[in-house]
Design an enzyme around this catalytic site. Sequence first.
Site, short mmCIF file in Angstrom:
data_model
loop_
_atom_site.label_atom_id
_atom_site.label_comp_id
_atom_site.label_asym_id
_atom_site.label_seq_id
_atom_site.Cartn_x
_atom_site.Cartn_y
_atom_site.Cartn_z
N GLY A 68 0.83 -1.20 0.00
CA GLY A 68 0.00 0.00 0.00
C GLY A 68 0.86 1.24 0.00
O GLY A 68 2.03 1.21 0.42
N GLU A 69 0.30 2.33 -0.51
CA GLU A 69 1.02 3.60 -0.57
C GLU A 69 0.17 4.70 0.01
O GLU A 69 -1.06 4.70 -0.14
CB GLU A 69 1.39 3.93 -2.02
CG GLU A 69 2.34 2.96 -2.68
CD GLU A 69 2.68 3.34 -4.11
OE1 GLU A 69 3.46 4.30 -4.28
OE2 GLU A 69 2.15 2.70 -5.03
N GLY A 70 0.81 5.65 0.67
CA GLY A 70 0.13 6.82 1.22
C GLY A 70 1.01 8.05 1.02
O GLY A 70 2.11 7.97 0.45
N GLY A 71 0.52 9.17 1.52
CA GLY A 71 1.27 10.41 1.35
C GLY A 71 2.58 10.42 2.10
O GLY A 71 3.55 11.05 1.68
N MET A 72 2.64 9.71 3.25
CA MET A 72 3.83 9.75 4.08
C MET A 72 4.74 8.55 3.89
O MET A 72 5.93 8.63 4.19
CB MET A 72 3.44 9.85 5.56
CG MET A 72 2.92 11.20 5.98
SD MET A 72 2.49 11.24 7.74
CE MET A 72 4.05 10.83 8.49
N VAL A 75 4.17 0.87 2.19
CA VAL A 75 4.31 -0.36 2.95
C VAL A 75 4.57 -1.51 1.99
O VAL A 75 3.85 -1.68 1.00
CB VAL A 75 3.06 -0.65 3.80
CG1 VAL A 75 3.23 -1.94 4.60
CG2 VAL A 75 2.78 0.52 4.74
N LYS A 90 7.55 -0.55 6.41
CA LYS A 90 6.97 0.76 6.11
C LYS A 90 8.11 1.76 5.94
O LYS A 90 8.88 2.00 6.88
CB LYS A 90 6.05 1.18 7.26
CG LYS A 90 5.33 2.51 7.07
CD LYS A 90 4.41 2.75 8.26
CE LYS A 90 3.64 4.04 8.14
NZ LYS A 90 2.73 4.25 9.30
N ASP A 184 -5.54 9.16 16.24
CA ASP A 184 -6.15 9.05 14.90
C ASP A 184 -6.86 7.70 14.78
O ASP A 184 -6.70 6.99 13.79
CB ASP A 184 -5.10 9.20 13.81
CG ASP A 184 -5.73 9.45 12.43
OD1 ASP A 184 -6.89 9.89 12.39
OD2 ASP A 184 -5.07 9.19 11.41
#
Length: 594
Positions: A68-72, A75, A90, A184
């Site tokens: 998976g990919e995110g802004g920060m 993984v 990560k 969060d």
Amino acid sequence: MPFEQGLETRSPTGQDLGSTVKACPVCKLKYPNESKHCFVDGAELTELQDPRIGTTISGRYQIETVLGEGGMATVYAARHRLVDRPCAVKVMSAGLARNEVIRERFRREAKAAQKLAHPNIIEIFDQGETDDGCVFLVMELLSGKTLAEVLDYGKIPLPRALPILIQISRALARAHDLEVIHRDLKPENIFLAQEDWGEDVVKLLDFGIARSLQDARLTGVGEVFGTPQYMAPERITSIDAGPAADLYALGVIMFEMLTGELPFHANEVTLYFIKHLKEPAPSARSKNPEIPEALDKLILELLAKDPKDRPVDCHRVHNDLVAIAGSLGIELPADAGEPSSMRGPAKTLPPVAIDQWVKRTRVFDEMLAKAYGTRRPADLGDLLSAVKRLVTEVGDLRQRAIHQQRALEDIEARGWDGRERFGHAVHALGVDASRARDEFKAAGAVAAGLAAELERERERLTEAHREILLWEGRSAMMEPYAELAVAYRDVANVVDAWVAAGLKYKQAEQRSAQRRGEVTDLEFQIEQLRTALAAHEEAHEKEQAHCQHELEELGKRADALETQLLELATRFCAPLRARPELGPLFQELEGAAA
């Protein structure tokens, strides 16, 4: 989303980002960027979409595929090269590598999750920094779905929802006992791992913006972190929100799980903030009549605007959920106090890549013998000798790394055992402290009620005293008035009631003070355990540091030598590929790469 599924990739080099960005489409071997063809099957190399795939981080963690990919961060599914343990890695986005605040949040995520050591919180195995300056975390690899993915299908039936909520409350209770606030909490950060028997095992994820009450403040003035749909009112107005903010988020999640919708709806962030601050939460039972009254009441308490009106802590929430589940005949999830089934003794792997190179050198010998007999060209003979020397050297480095890994495993096992012991001790005291807080809160409510009663009696006395003054004035103490006698008797009665109310209030205050003393004593004992755990973690980190450094250096040296092996093997095979009699041996070489 099955987290353990990924591409089958093999890397003989295991270099860090920047040195291996191509792969053979046939055998999946990884090569430096300047390479063009695979020495095994001659196929033209292709560039990888993600250059980290096939590389090795910190000399141990071989990256296999993107999860998976995110802004920060991104993984990856990965494999420990020395230990039979799949893992997730990560890695912070390269664009944030120079942002020291973000880097510190990554480190804090590792420290927060590691010290909690709870079956319902994702386990962090390791942390560090890549050669290109990106912070990374190594975590357990999970299989299942996030709660958000499950909620895409609508509300969750009570027999499944309650065991999930009980596990979430257990995890939060441990975090709060050790002064870690998630900040969060939302369905995307709650993972439902699937056990073989189909039971959901909750794993809380992403402590990236978690705040330990012992940490230096990282949040800047005016910064608001979190997800608006789940943000407690005090989170919107202050950066110093306490554990009760997580309880509010849990209340939102409960509402969503049991009704299939959020308690508040808005089309922009500001409106969400306004509704969290001012709009009373609706009854979940009004949306789903199957929800028991006790559970509806608990959700409304969790969604109280004032943190003081919410349950005293997550232990209390857990106890209420367990009682509700019991009343409905719903089976409880396994006790979180039991050892984690996800953790077990690690098995040391043989140096697979070196075994492959041993096979390849044998095939290389046969190639020279078949092509040239005893009159081998000097240049090819020298190349093969160099390959054999490097294979021996890499094998020695890998064996030394395995020895260091075993030492590290012993250190990590002791660290884990210590965290579990402290965790169980803190949990036991936390349960007692929760009971004491509840009793203190109840005693405080009784004292507040009696204080109001005492004030009412004082006001009655003031009014009755006015009557005395009135009739004393009329009589001037010169003429008897029956009304004056009545006024005196009324005052006496009111004074008696006032005295009785004062006595009750004093007793209630004493009980409240006693309960407060119990809370203070238990919290002091918990704080002592926290301090001891911090000392344990500091000693553990120091003990780890030497082994980890040695492992990283050994791994990098072995990786660099394997890159040289690739180059030498490519040069060795290039002039032999055109000889048709060597075709079967090249096919055997492909088998050695499998």
